[in-house]
Motif scaffolding. Sequence first.
Motif, PDB file in Angstrom:
ATOM      1  N   GLY A  98       0.811  -1.213   0.000  1.00 56.11           N
ATOM      2  CA  GLY A  98       0.000   0.000   0.000  1.00 56.11           C
ATOM      3  C   GLY A  98       0.841   1.257   0.000  1.00 56.11           C
ATOM      4  N   ASP A 101       0.048   3.173  -3.068  1.00 55.99           N
ATOM      5  CA  ASP A 101      -1.267   3.808  -2.997  1.00 55.99           C
ATOM      6  C   ASP A 101      -1.220   5.070  -2.142  1.00 55.99           C
ATOM      7  OD1 ASP A 101      -2.590   2.231  -4.729  1.00 55.99           O
ATOM      8  OD2 ASP A 101      -3.591   0.987  -3.236  1.00 55.99           O
ATOM      9  N   ARG A 104       0.096   7.704  -4.274  1.00 56.56           N
ATOM     10  CA  ARG A 104      -0.854   8.112  -5.315  1.00 56.56           C
ATOM     11  C   ARG A 104      -1.879   9.110  -4.798  1.00 56.56           C
ATOM     12  NH1 ARG A 104      -0.767   2.391  -6.732  1.00 56.56           N
ATOM     13  NH2 ARG A 104       0.084   2.121  -8.813  1.00 56.56           N
ATOM     14  N   ALA A 263      -3.747   1.159  -9.318  1.00 54.09           N
ATOM     15  CA  ALA A 263      -4.161   2.095  -8.269  1.00 54.09           C
ATOM     16  C   ALA A 263      -5.342   1.535  -7.495  1.00 54.09           C
ATOM     17  CB  ALA A 263      -4.532   3.429  -8.902  1.00 54.09           C
ATOM     18  N   GLY A 264      -5.211   1.521  -6.175  1.00 55.55           N
ATOM     19  CA  GLY A 264      -6.316   1.092  -5.333  1.00 55.55           C
ATOM     20  C   GLY A 264      -6.592  -0.391  -5.337  1.00 55.55           C
ATOM     21  N   ARG A 266      -5.250  -3.936  -4.212  1.00 60.69           N
ATOM     22  CA  ARG A 266      -4.261  -4.723  -3.510  1.00 60.69           C
ATOM     23  C   ARG A 266      -4.877  -6.041  -3.152  1.00 60.69           C
ATOM     24  NH1 ARG A 266      -3.320  -1.805   1.188  1.00 60.69           N
ATOM     25  NH2 ARG A 266      -4.353   0.037   0.444  1.00 60.69           N
TER      26      ARG A 266
ATOM     27  N   ASN B  48     -11.408   4.901  -1.338  1.00 62.37           N
ATOM     28  CA  ASN B  48     -10.461   4.932  -2.456  1.00 62.37           C
ATOM     29  C   ASN B  48     -10.899   5.917  -3.533  1.00 62.37           C
ATOM     30  OD1 ASN B  48      -8.767   3.119  -1.280  1.00 62.37           O
ATOM     31  ND2 ASN B  48      -9.341   1.379  -2.548  1.00 62.37           N
ATOM     32  N   LEU B  53      -7.809   7.425  -5.652  1.00 62.44           N
ATOM     33  CA  LEU B  53      -7.126   6.193  -6.066  1.00 62.44           C
ATOM     34  C   LEU B  53      -7.890   5.488  -7.174  1.00 62.44           C
ATOM     35  CD1 LEU B  53      -5.865   4.343  -2.892  1.00 62.44           C
ATOM     36  CD2 LEU B  53      -4.543   5.089  -4.850  1.00 62.44           C
ATOM     37  N   VAL B  54      -9.201   5.520  -7.071  1.00 61.20           N
ATOM     38  CA  VAL B  54     -10.054   4.794  -7.995  1.00 61.20           C
ATOM     39  C   VAL B  54     -11.053   5.790  -8.563  1.00 61.20           C
ATOM     40  CG1 VAL B  54     -11.826   2.991  -8.136  1.00 61.20           C
ATOM     41  CG2 VAL B  54      -9.817   2.640  -6.697  1.00 61.20           C
ATOM     42  N   ARG B  76      -5.817  16.032  -3.867  1.00 66.43           N
ATOM     43  CA  ARG B  76      -4.652  15.452  -3.177  1.00 66.43           C
ATOM     44  C   ARG B  76      -3.958  16.454  -2.267  1.00 66.43           C
ATOM     45  NH1 ARG B  76      -2.783  12.636  -8.628  1.00 66.43           N
ATOM     46  NH2 ARG B  76      -4.442  11.107  -8.695  1.00 66.43           N
ATOM     47  N   SER B  85      -3.865  -1.375   5.236  1.00 69.48           N
ATOM     48  CA  SER B  85      -2.621  -1.993   5.694  1.00 69.48           C
ATOM     49  C   SER B  85      -1.663  -0.849   6.000  1.00 69.48           C
ATOM     50  CB  SER B  85      -2.038  -2.869   4.598  1.00 69.48           C
ATOM     51  OG  SER B  85      -1.692  -2.092   3.477  1.00 69.48           O
ATOM     52  N   ALA B  87       0.890   1.329   5.496  1.00 67.28           N
ATOM     53  CA  ALA B  87       1.738   1.604   4.336  1.00 67.28           C
ATOM     54  C   ALA B  87       2.981   2.350   4.769  1.00 67.28           C
ATOM     55  CB  ALA B  87       0.955   2.395   3.299  1.00 67.28           C
TER      56      ALA B  87
END
Lengths: 266, 313
Positions: A98, A101, A104, A263-264, A266, B48, B53-54, B76, B85, B87
């Motif tokens: 991650g 991500d 990103r 992206a996004g 996982r 997300n 992200l999405v 952003r 998780s 990161a």
Amino acid sequence: MTALIAAPPSAPARLPLGTEERTFIARSMRHTVRNVESLLMAVVLPVMLMLLFVYVFGTAISPDGQYVTYVVPGIILLCAGFGASSTGVDVANDSATGFMDRLRTMPVRSSAVITGHVVASLARNLAATAIVIGVALAIGFRPTATVGEWVAAIALVALYILTITYLFAAIGLASGNPEAANGYGFILLFLPYLSSAFVPTETLPNWLRGVAEHQPITPVIESIRGLLTGVESGNAPLVAVAWCVGIIVAAVAWSTIMFRRKAGRR
Amino acid sequence: MTTAIDVQGVTKSFGRQAVLAGIDLRVTRGTVFALLGPNGAGKTTLVNILSTLVQADGGSARIEGADLRRDPVGVRRRIRLTGQSAAVDELLTGAENLRMMGSLAGLRAIANRRRTAELLQQFGLTDAADKPVKAYSGGMRRRLDIALSLVTVPQVLFLDEPTTGLDLRSRLELWDVIRSLRAEGTTILLTTQYLEEADQLADRIGVLRQGRIVAEGTPTELKQSVGGEVVEVRGSDGRVLHEVPTDGSVHALRAALDAIDARGLTGTVGLRRPSLDDVFLALTEPDAEPNGHSDPRTDTGADALVTTGRNHR
């Protein structure tokens, strides 16, 4: 826990050019130094293989005792392959944890994280190449290269390292988890054995010779051999550079697509 | 009341499966909004999408005025996400992780060092600052993970299941962190599967089920929505034997007591406010209707919610 965000520093609207690259190169260099396993893999394994080939198989392959001179260019590429393969694992790891991500969702050029891994791989592998050449010289490698030829040979090795590193980075992105990246990478590490690295391609059975002469590693090895030991290499340098540049372009394009697509996920 | 997060009709499908079936959402600046829902409800997908992200299939969203589709970079600049998780970079130390984020935020060396030291201290990581993150416990990792999102303070912070997998102590510590962030004005959208967490932290809760927000309101409003008060019968061991929700009227209370009599239950009877568990179960059980749940075993009315034999806090 009090005053968690007291007087937070304010960030500039725009990052100075190259901030991301500098940050991620520093990060990946730290990884290189701390990841003792892959550092050992990158240096010790090729040296061991060289000693194995020179002392165990060498006399049988080439009774004149000059096998070391023949085999060094191949060992250098083998070494670059091992050293670059950990890039695939590193990239897959950043994707799986991650970390990518997180980048990103920040106002930064997140793909620079790949550049960081690639530059670290280049530095790591050039250092490993220097060690391999040092050991080779100690056990009887006698290059005839001029300074110019050395520079050209090292430039070609660097180009090859970049090529295989970008390829491993793309594989790392596509596979998405470190174990898979490691598995796919193994196939690439096998290519030098099916080239002119250890024996001249003329000695191979016909069908294998076709494979060996038309894969990218053979012209790279022939060129380095030509530059370092004065063997005639014909148009191998041109073919080698064409292969490398072509593969880099394809691998960068593939990485770019994969980087966006993952992206996004996982 | 300024709206920090404004979501309108956001939809998302993966292949043929609709994950978000039209989400509308408003989060007021400086408040904590909890997205509550079971696994697979679409919580992470929504986070997300909101954190760029999405891409959503349909609908629109603005984060502090920045349009998600037209100005993702603007979004952003305003947000940080701490995902599910941790990161964090395992090979780097905690301090190095923070400094890395500091350089990416454009902090100069001195400001970066100062901020790193501050965050390490505020998140109780000073002693572990120079240890590689590999050696951190789950709770330490999570704290570092959130600290990494605060190197420069975002206007909106997304926390995707911030306490999942943490032990009780670490969970309570993180709750404190979230409360102090809110106290200092950050808008927070967090997802959770834990009712208690939403109850403790959120100003408003949205219950997400199968890609829809099936209920939204303050914790109190949600509790009221399932009925006035719950009559519970406890056995001599203190275990809850039976529960009957009521609308709080005399009539309903009498009916509830009759129902308990009819079942032949003996024990002590008490009244309690409905818990978020009641709301959550009513709204997220696969066969539940979004506006209530009736149990055929009882006769206390069609809109009643009945649970049996469960322990409540």
